[in-house]
Design a protein around this motif. Structure first.
Motif, PDB file in Angstrom:
ATOM      1  N   PRO A 201       0.812  -1.223   0.000  1.00 42.89           N
ATOM      2  CA  PRO A 201       0.000   0.000   0.000  1.00 42.89           C
ATOM      3  C   PRO A 201       0.844   1.271   0.000  1.00 42.89           C
ATOM      4  CG  PRO A 201      -0.852  -1.588   1.583  1.00 42.89           C
ATOM      5  CD  PRO A 201       0.467  -2.130   1.100  1.00 42.89           C
ATOM      6  N   TYR A 202       0.326   2.278  -0.694  1.00 43.26           N
ATOM      7  CA  TYR A 202       1.023   3.565  -0.784  1.00 43.26           C
ATOM      8  C   TYR A 202       1.284   4.173   0.599  1.00 43.26           C
ATOM      9  CZ  TYR A 202       1.762   8.530  -1.814  1.00 43.26           C
ATOM     10  OH  TYR A 202       2.256   9.801  -1.867  1.00 43.26           O
ATOM     11  N   ALA A 203       0.433   3.875   1.574  1.00 42.73           N
ATOM     12  CA  ALA A 203       0.616   4.418   2.922  1.00 42.73           C
ATOM     13  C   ALA A 203       1.952   4.023   3.531  1.00 42.73           C
ATOM     14  CB  ALA A 203      -0.524   3.955   3.835  1.00 42.73           C
ATOM     15  N   GLU A 204       2.539   2.923   3.060  1.00 41.98           N
ATOM     16  CA  GLU A 204       3.843   2.518   3.583  1.00 41.98           C
ATOM     17  C   GLU A 204       4.914   3.562   3.291  1.00 41.98           C
ATOM     18  OE1 GLU A 204       4.533  -0.713   5.397  1.00 41.98           O
ATOM     19  OE2 GLU A 204       2.496   0.083   5.643  1.00 41.98           O
ATOM     20  N   ALA A 205       4.793   4.253   2.169  1.00 41.63           N
ATOM     21  CA  ALA A 205       5.757   5.313   1.850  1.00 41.63           C
ATOM     22  C   ALA A 205       5.696   6.419   2.897  1.00 41.63           C
ATOM     23  CB  ALA A 205       5.476   5.879   0.465  1.00 41.63           C
ATOM     24  N   GLY A 206       4.496   6.777   3.308  1.00 40.26           N
ATOM     25  CA  GLY A 206       4.343   7.794   4.341  1.00 40.26           C
ATOM     26  C   GLY A 206       4.940   7.371   5.668  1.00 40.26           C
TER      27      GLY A 206
END
Length: 319
Positions: free
Chosen positions: A242-247
């Protein structure tokens, strides 16, 4: 493959109904198992044929020893190490390899155990770390380390733990091992009671003697050294990580730079022109990030201050 996963999940759940500990014992070997290696794509064959091939021997997850195939291109003084993801191989980096060599870098990559051409049937992150150590002994300090997906997490863990790299780039990487265990639980559908036993077995099996291996395997709880510039690249539509992992990665690494893409997913992101450009740019940046003109499907981000950690500050948006 879906039928195999379905059958394995049903078996684990059936055993776990009698004993969660037995269920975890049955599930644990599956966690480190790797699918049959994918062949090198025809478009990548020429690049792989040009590689200077060698091997390094590491202990492997079973500590019995395993030979790992390594690859080297170019002859520049600056060495970049590429770390592929789970169920992948070094050839996935072919477009990036060509770009780096053209810009004068020496490029090193490897097929992790049970991946690509390397031996073995099972593996885990400890093997990536052992490969890093073996290649560091061969080449010395790396000018940069670049990791995709699982290889990105390994890169973050490795550099935080002492692997000598002047710069780090992650592409579609998870922030910690907890996500991997959660995804594995979702895939097999076992209970939280089995999950708790799995975590215990995971810690004992792969990291004996570590009081809290999940802190050690987290880029959030164990960030990079402050002097190591970080570029995090992730697609907003990634269905694997998930893109949230980058955050989450950015939140713990103040001063890092985030490049968000759209429309490239988890794997196609590796061949996106804007991603290749951003990687080359980051290799020339000693500290503070610079922004580049946006390409279609890409949003670039400025350096995130601590107060805004985890939030994307858009420097430019593709039309």
């Amino acid at each position: 493959m879906d039928l195999v996963v379905t059958a394995a999940g049903a078996t684990v759940r059936g055993v776990a109904a009698v004993s969660p500990r037995w269920g975890a014992t049955l599930a644990m070997p599956l966690f480190g198992s790797v699918a049959k290696p994918r062949p090198v794509r025809p478009d990548d064959e020429a690049t792989m044929w040009r590689a200077r091939r060698r091997t390094v021997r590491i202990a492997g997850v079973d500590r019995r020893g395993v030979d790992v195939d390594t690859y080297e291109w170019g002859g520049g003084a600056r060495t970049v190490l590429l770390s592929h993801g789970w169920n992948s191989r070094a050839s996935q980096f072919t477009p990036l390899i060509r770009e780096l060599v053209a810009h004068g870098y020496r490029v090193v990559a490897f097929d992790a155990p049970a991946h690509g051409s390397s031996a073995g049937r099972r593996t885990y992150l400890v093997d990536w770390l052992d490969v890093f150590a073996a290649l560091q002994q061969r080449y010395g300090a790396f000018d940069a380390m670049i990791g995709h997906s699982f290889g990105g997490l390994a890169t973050l863990v490795g550099v935080a733990g002492g692997t000598d790299a002047a710069r780090v780039i992650t592409i579609a990487a998870p922030a910690d091992a907890d996500l991997l265990l959660s995804q594995f639980q979702g895939m097999l559908g076992y209970s939280d009671a089995v999950s708790a036993r799995m975590r215990e077995r995971f810690a004992t099996r792969y990291f004996p003697g570590q009081p809290d291996p999940f802190a050690w395997l987290s880029s959030v709880r164990r960030p990079l050294p402050a002097e190591v510039p970080l570029l995090v690249i992730h697609d907003e539509g990634d269905r694997i990580v998930p893109y949230a992992e980058a955050g989450r990665i950015m939140s713990a690494n103040a001063g890092g730079r985030l490049l968000a893409t759209t429309g490239h997913g988890h794997n196609r992101i590796l061949v996106a022109d804007a991603v290749l450009d951003a990687v080359l740019e980051h290799l020339e940046v000693p500290s503070a990030a610079r922004t580049s003109p946006a390409s279609p499907g890409v949003r670039t981000a400025t350096v995130l201050p601590a107060a805004a950690a985890g939030e994307l500050i858009s420097a430019s948006v593709a039309a």
